[in-house]
Write a protein that holds these residues in place. Sequence first.
Motif, PDB file in Angstrom:
ATOM      1  N   SER A   3       0.846  -1.185   0.000  1.00  0.00           N
ATOM      2  CA  SER A   3       0.000   0.000   0.000  1.00  0.00           C
ATOM      3  C   SER A   3       0.878   1.229   0.000  1.00  0.00           C
ATOM      4  O   SER A   3       1.969   1.222   0.540  1.00  0.00           O
ATOM      5  CB  SER A   3      -0.903   0.015   1.242  1.00  0.00           C
ATOM      6  OG  SER A   3      -1.578   1.227   1.351  1.00  0.00           O
ATOM      7  N   SER A 166       4.601  -2.426   7.617  1.00  0.00           N
ATOM      8  CA  SER A 166       3.198  -2.053   7.673  1.00  0.00           C
ATOM      9  C   SER A 166       2.483  -3.083   8.549  1.00  0.00           C
ATOM     10  O   SER A 166       2.619  -4.289   8.330  1.00  0.00           O
ATOM     11  CB  SER A 166       2.578  -2.069   6.269  1.00  0.00           C
ATOM     12  OG  SER A 166       3.302  -1.248   5.383  1.00  0.00           O
ATOM     13  N   ASN A 170      -0.042  -4.817   5.860  1.00  0.00           N
ATOM     14  CA  ASN A 170      -1.071  -4.080   5.111  1.00  0.00           C
ATOM     15  C   ASN A 170      -2.379  -4.849   4.999  1.00  0.00           C
ATOM     16  O   ASN A 170      -3.135  -4.653   4.048  1.00  0.00           O
ATOM     17  CB  ASN A 170      -0.591  -3.717   3.696  1.00  0.00           C
ATOM     18  CG  ASN A 170       0.353  -2.540   3.681  1.00  0.00           C
ATOM     19  OD1 ASN A 170       0.278  -1.669   4.535  1.00  0.00           O
ATOM     20  ND2 ASN A 170       1.263  -2.527   2.732  1.00  0.00           N
ATOM     21  N   ALA A 178       1.219   3.059   4.447  1.00  0.00           N
ATOM     22  CA  ALA A 178       2.312   2.115   4.243  1.00  0.00           C
ATOM     23  C   ALA A 178       3.466   2.457   5.170  1.00  0.00           C
ATOM     24  O   ALA A 178       3.868   3.611   5.294  1.00  0.00           O
ATOM     25  CB  ALA A 178       2.773   2.159   2.795  1.00  0.00           C
ATOM     26  N   SER A 200       4.678  -3.886   2.263  1.00  0.00           N
ATOM     27  CA  SER A 200       4.759  -3.818   3.704  1.00  0.00           C
ATOM     28  C   SER A 200       6.167  -3.984   4.268  1.00  0.00           C
ATOM     29  O   SER A 200       6.391  -3.771   5.457  1.00  0.00           O
ATOM     30  CB  SER A 200       3.853  -4.889   4.317  1.00  0.00           C
ATOM     31  OG  SER A 200       4.316  -6.191   3.990  1.00  0.00           O
ATOM     32  N   SER A 224       5.044  -6.423  -1.733  1.00  0.00           N
ATOM     33  CA  SER A 224       5.572  -5.921  -0.460  1.00  0.00           C
ATOM     34  C   SER A 224       7.085  -5.931  -0.361  1.00  0.00           C
ATOM     35  O   SER A 224       7.639  -5.327   0.553  1.00  0.00           O
ATOM     36  CB  SER A 224       4.983  -6.723   0.706  1.00  0.00           C
ATOM     37  OG  SER A 224       3.612  -6.436   0.864  1.00  0.00           O
TER      38      SER A 224
END
Length: 536
Positions: A3, A166, A170, A178, A200, A224
């Motif tokens: 994210s 994260s 996330n 994030a 993440s 991620s």
Amino acid sequence: MRSFVRTPLRCAAVAAVSMALLAPVAARADTGPASDGRVAGVDLDGVTIPGLQQAMDAGRLTSAQLTRAYLQRIRQLNPRLHAVVTVNPDAAALARQSDARRRSHQGRGPLEGIPVLIKDNIDTADRQPTTAGSTALLGSRPAKDADLVRRLREAGAVVLGKANMSEWANFRDPDIPAGWSATGGQTRNAYVLDRSPCGSSSGSAVAAAASLAAVTIGTETDGSIVCPSSVNSVVGVKPSLGVVSRGGIVPITARHDSAGPIARNVTDAALTLWAIAGTDPVDPDTAPAAGTLPADWRTILDPNALKGKRIGVWRQGHTGVDADVDRVFEASVQRLKDLGATVVEGTDIPETDTMAGEHMLPAVLTEFKHDLNAYLAATPGTHPRNLAELISYNDRHTATEGTYGSDILQMAQDTHGDLDDPAYRSHRQAATDQARHAIDDTLAAYRLDAIVTPTELPAPAIDYRGEGNAFATSTRASAVAGYPHITVPAGYAGPLPLGLSFLGTRFSDTRLLGYAYAFEQATHARRAPHYLPTLP
């Protein structure tokens, strides 16, 4: 999951948790001046792990000195970056033990004496917590190391500490930015501090970029590793499913999750991947991956690896979005041609948005509930024992967990059925088949060895709010298919890094690393961060 969004949270309770976890830094770091990025004449930003080994073998450097230098850098930079959530209180002792092994010619492997940071969702059976960014797991006490941590130790690595991430990778609430976690606060982009680090594996990428360790380990469910690596100008390797065991890693889904190295150069990423790869009875997906990496990782370090290869160019949805991305990507494609590759245009991977909404998300929600419940139930310590208790914990602990909701957690909790449910099986099969066909059919139709595409847009502000990211599909097909995805620094939009992605079929990890190495050696695009507070 990954994210770029949203608004960062600030509260005194979160700061208190972060300070408590990082107390070992102040207590055990060297009390001398902060590291300037050099130790015993070695430039920590530019040196490779083989270079560090040569210095230690020659007696010019010790693991104790190296570990102390990284602790100094953490002490110096982490108050701005929030990349490290806790430091191993035994790191200095582990480094001294490594030095003793080296003196007696009993080194354990290619990472002997090398300090490594690992993401805070990877179990260690030591005095460090494994929290996945949540205060709910501060009382967790894993009974044994994750398989990849065991392999790191067997290779001689010094587990330096845990990197921020994260929260719940996330997978808690879409409004959490994030790189934010209740245990570590808000991770900052190493290049421009008010820009998103992506997630993440935010802390792992930022720590690698800032030379807070020789190499770091991240995990990826969908972007991620490669997204934070791209926006922090480091090499990120998301291996094929099963190359690295997921045993002992806080899960999202066993059908996507992969752990992999994040490093400042391809050499270190490759060496580390070889160190942590291998079969594990706990993870059945590791058996098919056995033997897919050659015995000697150094065989991939060929600056001519791209010569004569057919490389597809994925432009649709990724060019024509940002002028700097277009400029850097065009220069990268030209460099591939200069290196002897045959560049094939029009090889876009088909759109996967429909697959994601109709099949991937329902499957992942079911898998998350099943896999997380199993992890929590099997992990000793005082913590929520299942997903329902975790949601209740968040509701009751807003002082530390923030006023964010648990929307994604609740969606998973509300799923019915399990992994033997026909509806779930249908969703999973459809998602995996579509993702694999999207890549494999494109590779076959154009007789390609790999596909390249821009990894990511320039990092937006941390408080960016938007309906998503134009580059989500650059990672999704590889993630759902369980195929490798490697990003390497390619250039900059002003001070903001941009990466180039290499994608391929299942177990093409070795080839992709070779192509990434050849590109890296020809471009030397990466430059060290300067930790700008904001854009000029």
